[in-house]
Write an enzyme that holds these catalytic residues in place. Sequence first.
Site, PDB file in Angstrom:
ATOM      1  N   ASN A   8      -0.613 -11.665   9.744  1.00 50.64           N
ATOM      2  CA  ASN A   8       0.336 -11.965   8.666  1.00 50.64           C
ATOM      3  C   ASN A   8       1.532 -11.040   8.855  1.00 50.64           C
ATOM      4  OD1 ASN A   8       1.709 -12.294   6.276  1.00 50.64           O
ATOM      5  ND2 ASN A   8       0.099 -11.435   4.969  1.00 50.64           N
ATOM      6  N   HIS A  93      -2.157 -14.595  -1.565  1.00 52.83           N
ATOM      7  CA  HIS A  93      -2.082 -13.197  -1.121  1.00 52.83           C
ATOM      8  C   HIS A  93      -1.742 -12.301  -2.321  1.00 52.83           C
ATOM      9  CE1 HIS A  93      -0.830  -9.570   0.920  1.00 52.83           C
ATOM     10  NE2 HIS A  93      -1.478 -10.013   1.974  1.00 52.83           N
ATOM     11  N   GLY A 171      -2.111  -2.306   3.200  1.00 52.23           N
ATOM     12  CA  GLY A 171      -0.942  -1.498   3.527  1.00 52.23           C
ATOM     13  C   GLY A 171      -1.062  -0.036   3.137  1.00 52.23           C
ATOM     14  N   GLY A 232      -2.242  -7.232   8.720  1.00 52.08           N
ATOM     15  CA  GLY A 232      -0.836  -7.132   8.358  1.00 52.08           C
ATOM     16  C   GLY A 232      -0.104  -6.293   9.385  1.00 52.08           C
TER      17      GLY A 232
HETATM   18  P1  PGA Z   1      -2.346  -4.574   6.183  1.00 56.33           P
HETATM   19  O1  PGA Z   1      -2.106  -5.976   5.434  1.00 56.33           O
HETATM   20  O2  PGA Z   1      -3.166  -4.868   7.399  1.00 56.33           O
HETATM   21  O3  PGA Z   1      -0.977  -4.068   6.507  1.00 56.33           O
HETATM   22  O4  PGA Z   1      -3.092  -3.703   5.206  1.00 56.33           O
HETATM   23  C1  PGA Z   1      -3.125  -6.910   5.334  1.00 56.33           C
HETATM   24  C2  PGA Z   1      -2.652  -8.103   4.551  1.00 56.33           C
HETATM   25  O5  PGA Z   1      -1.882  -7.950   3.610  1.00 56.33           O
HETATM   26  O6  PGA Z   1      -3.039  -9.234   4.864  1.00 56.33           O
END
Ligand code: PGA
Length: 249
Positions: A8, A93, A171, A232
């Site tokens: 994503n 999401h 994140g 992400g």
């Molecule tokens: P991240 O995001 O890997 O940056 O934690 C995952 C997501 O929001 O699908």
Amino acid sequence: MKKLIVGNFKMNQTPEESKAYFMRFVSGFTGNRADVVLCPSFLSLPVASFLAKGSLVKIGAQNVSDEEEGAFTGEVSAKMLKNAGVEYVIVGHSERRNKYKETDKLINKKIKTALKNGLKCIFCIGESLTDRNTGKTFEVIRHQIEEGVRGLYENELESVVIAYEPVWAIGTGQNASVKDVENAAKVIRKVIFESYSEKASRDIQVLYGGSLNEKNVAALLNCPGIDGGLFGKISLNVNAFLDIANNLK
Ligand code: PGA
């Protein structure tokens, strides 16, 4: 069965940057260890699907309108996505639930519209930190699933992938533990079992997402009940993501 790896990209990459990314990814991806879906921004979808054509790389969008067509300024329809070569769409999401106030009801309508137009859905669920700290994790994800798939026929679930993404893990660099993920997968399958059947609960693909990286991916994606991951930040690094997709243990 091969694991499903979904990238994503969120609101990153210009179409030009996506072109460079897809040229590299498509030529480097072996497809031996995992199936891959890459989800760039709407504007990058044409170049992405052009470059991925005939390869094993599948294309996903990050959002879709709940409406079919008409006077809905700024929206992108499922039919448009399908026509642009998109196979999957991410729905529900937490960034959309929280910042753009998407409700379970809207998410349910988006899923129905996407499925009707032949798109597969990556349906995201997950509890907030407050839910977790107050012991509400399973209650919250149960509710999100029940409302999200409300009214779907069992055969439509074949086109739905459920991504468990605890909000506090997205994140933040703070991934859920193997035990958390295993327990969530159990609850997800239990809810599908109760709403549908034993077969549906077994067949549904369940992903984990939230601060996945090259170090934690093997443990988290191999925990019981998990069929893949939603990535992400790390997915924006083409070499790191290719390495994960090609060498998944
Ligand atoms: P991240 O995001 O890997 O940056 O934690 C995952 C997501 O929001 O699908």
